[in-house]
Write a protein that holds these residues in place. Structure first.
Motif, PDB file in Angstrom:
ATOM      1  N   LEU A  25     -37.043  82.856  14.455  1.00 18.90           N
ATOM      2  CA  LEU A  25     -36.503  83.429  15.269  1.00 18.90           C
ATOM      3  C   LEU A  25     -36.623  83.545  16.429  1.00 18.90           C
ATOM      4  CD1 LEU A  25     -32.842  84.306  14.104  1.00 18.90           C
ATOM      5  CD2 LEU A  25     -33.963  81.893  13.946  1.00 18.90           C
ATOM      6  N   GLY A  26     -37.605  84.279  16.957  1.00 18.89           N
ATOM      7  CA  GLY A  26     -38.719  83.916  18.368  1.00 18.89           C
ATOM      8  C   GLY A  26     -37.249  85.183  19.040  1.00 18.89           C
ATOM      9  N   LEU A  27     -37.464  85.299  20.340  1.00 19.40           N
ATOM     10  CA  LEU A  27     -36.326  86.767  21.287  1.00 19.40           C
ATOM     11  C   LEU A  27     -34.528  86.293  20.305  1.00 19.40           C
ATOM     12  CD1 LEU A  27     -38.081  85.209  23.477  1.00 19.40           C
ATOM     13  CD2 LEU A  27     -38.717  87.315  22.964  1.00 19.40           C
ATOM     14  N   SER A  28     -34.306  85.950  19.527  1.00 17.63           N
ATOM     15  CA  SER A  28     -32.936  86.380  19.024  1.00 17.63           C
ATOM     16  C   SER A  28     -32.333  87.517  19.000  1.00 17.63           C
ATOM     17  CB  SER A  28     -32.341  85.085  17.896  1.00 17.63           C
ATOM     18  OG  SER A  28     -32.516  83.840  17.973  1.00 17.63           O
ATOM     19  N   SER A  29     -33.942  88.628  18.388  1.00 16.69           N
ATOM     20  CA  SER A  29     -32.803  89.486  17.878  1.00 16.69           C
ATOM     21  C   SER A  29     -32.717  90.121  18.943  1.00 16.69           C
ATOM     22  CB  SER A  29     -34.006  90.507  17.091  1.00 16.69           C
ATOM     23  OG  SER A  29     -35.138  90.889  18.211  1.00 16.69           O
ATOM     24  N   VAL A  30     -32.768  89.742  20.404  1.00 11.88           N
ATOM     25  CA  VAL A  30     -31.787  90.424  22.072  1.00 11.88           C
ATOM     26  C   VAL A  30     -30.547  90.941  21.865  1.00 11.88           C
ATOM     27  CG1 VAL A  30     -31.692  88.698  23.585  1.00 11.88           C
ATOM     28  CG2 VAL A  30     -32.575  90.293  23.974  1.00 11.88           C
ATOM     29  N   VAL A  31     -29.882  89.411  20.510  1.00 14.38           N
ATOM     30  CA  VAL A  31     -28.623  89.066  20.223  1.00 14.38           C
ATOM     31  C   VAL A  31     -28.020  89.712  19.434  1.00 14.38           C
ATOM     32  CG1 VAL A  31     -26.621  87.647  20.256  1.00 14.38           C
ATOM     33  CG2 VAL A  31     -28.313  86.523  22.216  1.00 14.38           C
ATOM     34  N   TYR A  32     -29.037  89.573  18.175  1.00  9.55           N
ATOM     35  CA  TYR A  32     -28.832  89.526  17.108  1.00  9.55           C
ATOM     36  C   TYR A  32     -29.753  91.259  16.079  1.00  9.55           C
ATOM     37  CZ  TYR A  32     -25.091  85.925  17.313  1.00  9.55           C
ATOM     38  OH  TYR A  32     -24.171  85.185  17.341  1.00  9.55           O
ATOM     39  N   PRO A  33     -29.447  92.298  16.612  1.00  6.28           N
ATOM     40  CA  PRO A  33     -30.464  92.450  16.081  1.00  6.28           C
ATOM     41  C   PRO A  33     -31.299  92.864  14.836  1.00  6.28           C
ATOM     42  CG  PRO A  33     -28.594  94.235  17.035  1.00  6.28           C
ATOM     43  CD  PRO A  33     -28.705  92.396  17.035  1.00  6.28           C
ATOM     44  N   GLY A  34     -30.651  92.709  14.308  1.00  7.63           N
ATOM     45  CA  GLY A  34     -30.998  92.109  12.747  1.00  7.63           C
ATOM     46  C   GLY A  34     -32.145  91.086  12.556  1.00  7.63           C
ATOM     47  N   ALA A  35     -31.961  89.751  13.124  1.00  6.33           N
ATOM     48  CA  ALA A  35     -32.660  88.554  12.890  1.00  6.33           C
ATOM     49  C   ALA A  35     -34.448  89.293  13.000  1.00  6.33           C
ATOM     50  CB  ALA A  35     -32.438  87.945  14.347  1.00  6.33           C
ATOM     51  N   GLN A  36     -34.834  89.616  11.988  1.00  7.48           N
ATOM     52  CA  GLN A  36     -36.306  90.165  12.727  1.00  7.48           C
ATOM     53  C   GLN A  36     -37.264  89.641  11.801  1.00  7.48           C
ATOM     54  OE1 GLN A  36     -37.342  92.753  15.090  1.00  7.48           O
ATOM     55  NE2 GLN A  36     -35.049  93.144  15.769  1.00  7.48           N
ATOM     56  N   HIS A  37     -36.892  88.758  10.623  1.00  6.64           N
ATOM     57  CA  HIS A  37     -37.240  88.367   9.407  1.00  6.64           C
ATOM     58  C   HIS A  37     -38.480  87.253  10.686  1.00  6.64           C
ATOM     59  CE1 HIS A  37     -34.192  85.597  10.275  1.00  6.64           C
ATOM     60  NE2 HIS A  37     -34.481  84.865  10.078  1.00  6.64           N
ATOM     61  N   THR A  38     -39.233  86.946   9.450  1.00  5.69           N
ATOM     62  CA  THR A  38     -40.444  86.161  10.181  1.00  5.69           C
ATOM     63  C   THR A  38     -41.163  85.251   9.119  1.00  5.69           C
ATOM     64  OG1 THR A  38     -41.988  86.425   7.593  1.00  5.69           O
ATOM     65  CG2 THR A  38     -41.579  88.116   9.624  1.00  5.69           C
ATOM     66  N   ARG A  39     -41.943  83.891   9.911  1.00  3.60           N
ATOM     67  CA  ARG A  39     -41.616  82.935   9.769  1.00  3.60           C
ATOM     68  C   ARG A  39     -42.471  82.653   7.701  1.00  3.60           C
ATOM     69  NH1 ARG A  39     -40.273  78.984  12.813  1.00  3.60           N
ATOM     70  NH2 ARG A  39     -40.184  78.901  14.660  1.00  3.60           N
ATOM     71  N   PHE A  40     -43.267  83.941   7.872  1.00  6.11           N
ATOM     72  CA  PHE A  40     -44.110  83.273   5.676  1.00  6.11           C
ATOM     73  C   PHE A  40     -42.362  83.450   5.477  1.00  6.11           C
ATOM     74  CE2 PHE A  40     -45.682  86.681   2.775  1.00  6.11           C
ATOM     75  CZ  PHE A  40     -46.275  85.552   2.388  1.00  6.11           C
ATOM     76  N   GLN A  41     -41.347  84.905   5.740  1.00  3.71           N
ATOM     77  CA  GLN A  41     -40.569  84.638   4.728  1.00  3.71           C
ATOM     78  C   GLN A  41     -39.301  83.367   4.745  1.00  3.71           C
ATOM     79  OE1 GLN A  41     -38.539  88.395   6.817  1.00  3.71           O
ATOM     80  NE2 GLN A  41     -38.208  89.209   5.580  1.00  3.71           N
ATOM     81  N   HIS A  42     -39.370  82.620   5.539  1.00  3.06           N
ATOM     82  CA  HIS A  42     -38.568  81.384   5.626  1.00  3.06           C
ATOM     83  C   HIS A  42     -39.846  80.584   4.811  1.00  3.06           C
ATOM     84  CE1 HIS A  42     -37.077  77.406   6.649  1.00  3.06           C
ATOM     85  NE2 HIS A  42     -38.737  77.712   7.623  1.00  3.06           N
ATOM     86  N   SER A  43     -40.927  80.629   4.652  1.00  4.56           N
ATOM     87  CA  SER A  43     -41.880  79.622   4.212  1.00  4.56           C
ATOM     88  C   SER A  43     -41.364  79.898   2.526  1.00  4.56           C
ATOM     89  CB  SER A  43     -43.139  79.809   4.336  1.00  4.56           C
ATOM     90  OG  SER A  43     -43.375  79.429   6.386  1.00  4.56           O
ATOM     91  N   LEU A  44     -41.896  80.723   2.207  1.00  5.57           N
ATOM     92  CA  LEU A  44     -41.680  81.561   0.868  1.00  5.57           C
ATOM     93  C   LEU A  44     -40.172  80.746   0.261  1.00  5.57           C
ATOM     94  CD1 LEU A  44     -43.074  85.212   0.553  1.00  5.57           C
ATOM     95  CD2 LEU A  44     -43.536  82.859  -0.177  1.00  5.57           C
ATOM     96  N   GLY A  45     -39.279  80.839   0.569  1.00  5.51           N
ATOM     97  CA  GLY A  45     -37.553  80.834   0.731  1.00  5.51           C
ATOM     98  C   GLY A  45     -37.546  79.747   0.889  1.00  5.51           C
ATOM     99  N   ALA A  46     -38.446  78.405   1.324  1.00  2.00           N
ATOM    100  CA  ALA A  46     -37.982  76.750   1.640  1.00  2.00           C
ATOM    101  C   ALA A  46     -38.999  76.382   0.033  1.00  2.00           C
ATOM    102  CB  ALA A  46     -38.093  76.502   2.433  1.00  2.00           C
ATOM    103  N   TYR A  47     -40.168  76.982  -0.136  1.00  2.00           N
ATOM    104  CA  TYR A  47     -40.938  77.205  -1.255  1.00  2.00           C
ATOM    105  C   TYR A  47     -39.896  77.181  -3.151  1.00  2.00           C
ATOM    106  CZ  TYR A  47     -43.095  78.351  -5.334  1.00  2.00           C
ATOM    107  OH  TYR A  47     -43.948  78.548  -6.891  1.00  2.00           O
ATOM    108  N   TYR A  48     -38.808  78.501  -2.529  1.00  2.00           N
ATOM    109  CA  TYR A  48     -38.232  78.791  -3.681  1.00  2.00           C
ATOM    110  C   TYR A  48     -37.477  77.663  -4.032  1.00  2.00           C
ATOM    111  CZ  TYR A  48     -34.122  80.203  -6.421  1.00  2.00           C
ATOM    112  OH  TYR A  48     -33.032  81.302  -6.995  1.00  2.00           O
ATOM    113  N   LEU A  49     -36.244  77.172  -2.889  1.00  2.00           N
ATOM    114  CA  LEU A  49     -35.452  75.979  -2.576  1.00  2.00           C
ATOM    115  C   LEU A  49     -36.242  75.086  -3.280  1.00  2.00           C
ATOM    116  CD1 LEU A  49     -33.312  76.347   0.079  1.00  2.00           C
ATOM    117  CD2 LEU A  49     -33.084  77.353  -2.225  1.00  2.00           C
ATOM    118  N   MET A  50     -37.258  74.607  -2.996  1.00  8.18           N
ATOM    119  CA  MET A  50     -38.198  73.283  -3.478  1.00  8.18           C
ATOM    120  C   MET A  50     -38.043  73.792  -5.240  1.00  8.18           C
ATOM    121  SD  MET A  50     -39.473  69.797  -2.801  1.00  8.18           S
ATOM    122  CE  MET A  50     -40.245  70.324  -0.574  1.00  8.18           C
ATOM    123  N   SER A  51     -38.314  74.411  -5.377  1.00 12.35           N
ATOM    124  CA  SER A  51     -38.934  74.667  -6.972  1.00 12.35           C
ATOM    125  C   SER A  51     -37.675  73.967  -7.882  1.00 12.35           C
ATOM    126  CB  SER A  51     -39.150  76.015  -7.485  1.00 12.35           C
ATOM    127  OG  SER A  51     -40.221  76.361  -7.148  1.00 12.35           O
TER     128      SER A  51
END
Length: 408
Positions: free
Chosen positions: A41-67
């Motif tokens: 989420l780029g700079l969104s953690s300036v509003v939502y401090p929890g938004a620290q997840h990475t594009r790698f985590q997202h890619s794995l999640g999308a892979y899980y849903l695809m399976s």
């Protein structure tokens, strides 16, 4: 033969299985691992401090849903070869591989006229060469050149696994619970008719919820006024750095960032000069933050004020309206900023930004969501839904942001 696999524990979906072989090789590849250093989420953690997840985590999640999606579609009698299942999973793993740090910021500043989708394809081709063509089928699905069109829709469409993951994940990490969609139910309701993805009629409420959640996440998270203002500051800082670099000023930067600051790179150059891609894949969030920290002490008032503002969270003030800001208002602000900071009006221009942002959540022309009824007929969700909101969702909403340096 033992079925070898890697198991990854994901906070959103639980355990994700990655079989050893092609898919595991893709996950392990340095170009995919680079995404662990780029925030989703780029700079969104300036509003939502929890938004620290990475594009790698997202890619794995999308892979899980695809399976999951492949499993449910196969169970409904849709024939999908093992090779196609593997290819579509590889395609979704790599769908974001071309993202740079703070993705859209870079597309506006240090590289012009080339999208992250185009860079993703260049990188997929590169990994495919290294893997002796094992990804050719995945790439042809990604580019929508494969005869089974519904496989491409799972990677890129109104109900693709990319969207289903990022809404769930971004909602989880920001704590914005309204964005939490029933991804598992939507996937269970998917089917294929005439080579198009459709949703069983009993899944219509989940789809309505999905479209509403998407609208909410856009205006409340992705286009939140503070995040937009923070992003505009970063754009101004990078543009100022480029202007100084063009004037021969010596700036601190990592070798990869330096390459983009001291060269003018448009789409043509990016394709023609292999150094562009080489340097691009060395860039991640760290290059930008390190530069901003050092630039905070730069003698140039514009660069140091913007960089220190980024590092210490002194963010532009924002006003949102239905009309663009008048020329007079912009002139007044520019003059006031120039006076306060003791800079020229050209330099003060870096402290004011007026993006107009337009978004609709559902565009039938783009790729309609079709509802499948028991008698085999299909209807577009806009017609099938008894919620008035769906027709409203296809209306474009335009907001004008006026972002400027705080004058207090």
């Amino acid at each position: 033969m033992s079925y070898e696999r890697k198991i990854i524990n994901d906070p959103v979906f639980g355990f994700i299985n990655i079989p050893k072989g092609l898919l595991y090789d893709v996950v392990r590849h340095p170009l995919l691992q680079r995404l662990t250093r780029i925030k989703q989420l780029g700079l969104s953690s300036v509003v939502y401090p929890g938004a620290q997840h990475t594009r790698f985590q997202h890619s794995l999640g999308a892979y899980y849903l695809m399976s999951e999606a492949i499993q449910h579609l196969t169970a409904k009698g849709n024939f999908i070869f093992d090779s196609e299942a593997e290819a579509v999973k590889a395609a979704i793993l790599m769908h974001d591989i071309g993202h740079g740090p703070f993705s859209h910021v870079l597309e506006d500043t240090i590289v012009r006229g080339i999208s992250h989708e185009e860079i993703s394809l260049m990188l997929m081709d590169r990994i495919n060469r290294e893997m002796n063509g094992q990804l050719s089928l995945a790439i042809s699905i990604f580019k929508d050149e494969y005869p089974k069109r519904f496989l491409h829709q799972l990677v890129s469409g109104q109900l693709d696994m990319d969207r289903l993951d990022y809404l769930r994940r971004d909602s989880f990490y920001t704590g914005v619970t309204e964005g939490n969609i029933g991804s598992a139910r939507i996937i269970k309701m998917l089917d294929v008719k005439d080579d198009q993805l459709v949703v069983e009629a009993k899944g219509i409420y989940s789809i309505e919820n999905f479209l509403m959640a998407r609208r909410l996440m856009y205006w409340q998270v992705y286009l939140h006024k503070t995040s937009v203002a923070y992003e505009r500051m970063l754009i101004s800082a990078l543009l100022r750095a480029k202007e100084l670099a063009a004037g021969g000023e010596e700036l601190f930067a990592s070798p990869a960032l330096r390459f983009f600051l001291y060269h003018d790179i448009d789409r043509e150059t990016f394709y023609a000069d292999s150094a562009c891609l080489e340097n691009f894949i060395r860039l991640d969030d760290n290059d930008i933050w390190t530069a901003l920290k050092v630039w905070s002490d730069h003698p140039d008032k514009v660069l140091s004020a913007l960089s220190a503002g980024m590092v210490n969270r002194r963010i532009f003030k924002v006003e949102i309206s239905a009309e663009p800001a008048s020329a007079e208002r912009k002139q007044e602000l520019t003059a006031a900023i120039a006076r306060q900071l003791g800079i020229t009006s050209h330099e003060a221009g870096y402290f004011i930004s007026t993006p107009g942002i337009e978004k609709n959540m559902y565009d039938e022309a783009d790729d309609s969501i079709d509802i499948l009824y028991n008698d085999g007929t299909t209807r577009n969700v806009a017609e099938a839904s008894d919620m008035l909101n769906i027709s409203l969702l296809s209306k474009k909403v335009k907001k004008y942001y006026l972002c400027y340096w705080r004058l207090d």
